[in-house]
Scaffold this motif. Structure first.
Motif, PDB file in Angstrom:
ATOM      1  N   LYS A 165     -26.856 -17.498  56.678  1.00  0.00           N
ATOM      2  CA  LYS A 165     -26.264 -16.299  56.107  1.00  0.00           C
ATOM      3  C   LYS A 165     -25.568 -16.378  54.674  1.00  0.00           C
ATOM      4  N   LYS A 166     -25.181 -17.726  54.428  1.00  0.00           N
ATOM      5  CA  LYS A 166     -24.590 -17.787  53.302  1.00  0.00           C
ATOM      6  C   LYS A 166     -25.577 -17.690  52.117  1.00  0.00           C
ATOM      7  N   LYS A 167     -26.742 -18.278  52.488  1.00  0.00           N
ATOM      8  CA  LYS A 167     -28.109 -18.446  51.499  1.00  0.00           C
ATOM      9  C   LYS A 167     -28.426 -17.070  51.340  1.00  0.00           C
ATOM     10  N   GLU A 168     -28.395 -16.242  52.345  1.00  0.00           N
ATOM     11  CA  GLU A 168     -28.900 -14.837  52.254  1.00  0.00           C
ATOM     12  C   GLU A 168     -27.758 -13.915  51.463  1.00  0.00           C
ATOM     13  N   LEU A 169     -26.611 -14.240  51.596  1.00  0.00           N
ATOM     14  CA  LEU A 169     -25.958 -13.551  50.757  1.00  0.00           C
ATOM     15  C   LEU A 169     -25.954 -14.023  49.113  1.00  0.00           C
ATOM     16  N   ALA A 170     -25.923 -15.347  49.139  1.00  0.00           N
ATOM     17  CA  ALA A 170     -26.404 -15.771  47.650  1.00  0.00           C
ATOM     18  C   ALA A 170     -27.423 -15.139  47.073  1.00  0.00           C
ATOM     19  N   ALA A 171     -28.434 -15.158  47.849  1.00  0.00           N
ATOM     20  CA  ALA A 171     -29.635 -14.537  47.010  1.00  0.00           C
ATOM     21  C   ALA A 171     -29.330 -13.116  46.638  1.00  0.00           C
ATOM     22  N   LYS A 172     -28.708 -12.201  47.384  1.00  0.00           N
ATOM     23  CA  LYS A 172     -28.260 -11.061  47.291  1.00  0.00           C
ATOM     24  C   LYS A 172     -27.508 -10.774  46.114  1.00  0.00           C
ATOM     25  N   MET A 173     -26.405 -11.538  46.136  1.00  0.00           N
ATOM     26  CA  MET A 173     -25.401 -11.568  44.801  1.00  0.00           C
ATOM     27  C   MET A 173     -26.091 -12.162  43.731  1.00  0.00           C
ATOM     28  N   SER A 174     -27.262 -12.928  43.540  1.00  0.00           N
ATOM     29  CA  SER A 174     -27.830 -13.573  42.526  1.00  0.00           C
ATOM     30  C   SER A 174     -28.554 -12.173  41.971  1.00  0.00           C
ATOM     31  N   LYS A 175     -29.183 -11.297  42.945  1.00  0.00           N
ATOM     32  CA  LYS A 175     -29.875 -10.242  42.503  1.00  0.00           C
ATOM     33  C   LYS A 175     -29.150  -8.972  41.811  1.00  0.00           C
ATOM     34  N   TYR A 176     -27.901  -9.006  42.247  1.00  0.00           N
ATOM     35  CA  TYR A 176     -26.927  -8.218  41.725  1.00  0.00           C
ATOM     36  C   TYR A 176     -26.073  -8.593  40.552  1.00  0.00           C
ATOM     37  N   ILE A 177     -25.643  -9.607  40.366  1.00  0.00           N
ATOM     38  CA  ILE A 177     -24.782 -10.185  39.365  1.00  0.00           C
ATOM     39  C   ILE A 177     -25.608 -10.935  38.395  1.00  0.00           C
ATOM     40  N   GLY A 178     -26.801 -11.342  38.480  1.00  0.00           N
ATOM     41  CA  GLY A 178     -27.783 -12.146  37.319  1.00  0.00           C
ATOM     42  C   GLY A 178     -27.152 -13.638  37.176  1.00  0.00           C
ATOM     43  N   LEU A 179     -26.470 -14.268  38.110  1.00  0.00           N
ATOM     44  CA  LEU A 179     -26.295 -15.619  38.127  1.00  0.00           C
ATOM     45  C   LEU A 179     -27.326 -16.174  39.332  1.00  0.00           C
TER      46      LEU A 179
END
Length: 184
Positions: free
Chosen positions: A79-93
Motif C-alpha cells: 500500500k505504501k508503494k501504491e501511494l508513493a506511485a500516486k504521489m509521484s504522479k501528482y507532485i512530480g517527485l
C-alpha cells in the motif's frame, strides 16, 4: 508598484490544531499545483487543466493518504508503494524520494527537489519563482527566490549559470530571480 488581485502568502493554521500527518498531507495539493506550473509532471497529468487535476489530488489526499498515514507503522508495504506511485504522479517527485521520506514530504525539501535536476529551486513564498542555489546538493533552498526578484539582477543570473557551468539556453523561460552565492 502596482498590485492587482490577491496575494496568498501561505496556507494558514487559522487556530486549528492538526496532527502532523494531516498537516503533511494537506500540502500535497499545493505541491501538485506547483509541479503543474513548472511542468514537472508526467505528460498525462501535465496536459490536464489544473482545475480538473486539483480535485482529484484533493480526493486522493483526504480519502487515501491521510487514512494511510494514520496507520503509521502498520501500513502494508504494498500500500505504501501504491501511494508513493500516486504521489509521484501528482507532485512530480520520484517514487524513491517519496518512499525515502516515508510518504511525508517537508516543504523545504519539496522546494529544493522538484527542479533539482534542472538546477533550480522553487520559491518559498511564491512557488511560481525559480531560484538558483550555489549547489544542487542539500535539502532546502539557500534563499527565497521571489524576494530577490528584479530586472536589474537578470544579468547576475547569467554569471551565476556560468559560474556553475550551466549554459543559459532560453532566457525567456527564466524569471528574473537571481541571487547566486557562487558569484556574490
Amino acid at each position: 508598484m502596482y498590485l492587482n488581485g490577491v496575494v496568498l502568502v501561505s496556507p494558514t493554521e487559522l487556530g486549528i490544531e492538526r496532527s502532523e500527518f494531516v498537516k503533511a498531507s494537506l500540502r500535497v495539493p499545493y505541491y501538485a499545483a506547483t509541479a503543474w506550473f513548472h511542468k514537472a509532471l508526467g505528460p498525462d497529468e501535465q496536459r490536464r487543466d489544473l482545475t480538473d487535476l486539483l480535485p482529484e489530488v484533493e480526493n486522493f489526499t483526504i480519502n487515501e493518504l491521510i487514512p494511510a498515514l494514520a496507520r503509521g507503522g502498520f501500513l502494508e508495504e504494498a500500500k505504501k508503494k501504491e501511494l508513493a506511485a500516486k504521489m509521484s504522479k501528482y507532485i512530480g517527485l520520484s517514487e524513491k524520494v517519496i518512499l525515502q521520506s516515508n510518504l511525508v514530504i517537508p516543504s523545504n525539501f519539496f522546494w529544493k527537489e522538484l527542479l533539482r535536476d534542472k538546477g533550480y529551486t522553487v520559491g518559498r513564498l511564491d512557488s511560481r519563482y525559480r531560484g538558483i542555489d550555489g549547489s544542487d546538493a542539500g535539502d532546502s533552498p539557500d534563499y527565497n527566490a521571489e524576494l530577490n526578484s528584479s530586472e536589474s539582477r537578470l544579468h547576475a543570473g547569467d554569471e551565476c549559470l556560468s559560474a556553475r557551468g550551466t549554459a543559459l539556453q532560453d532566457r525567456s523561460q527564466l524569471l528574473p530571480v537571481w541571487s547566486c552565492p557562487a558569484v556574490e
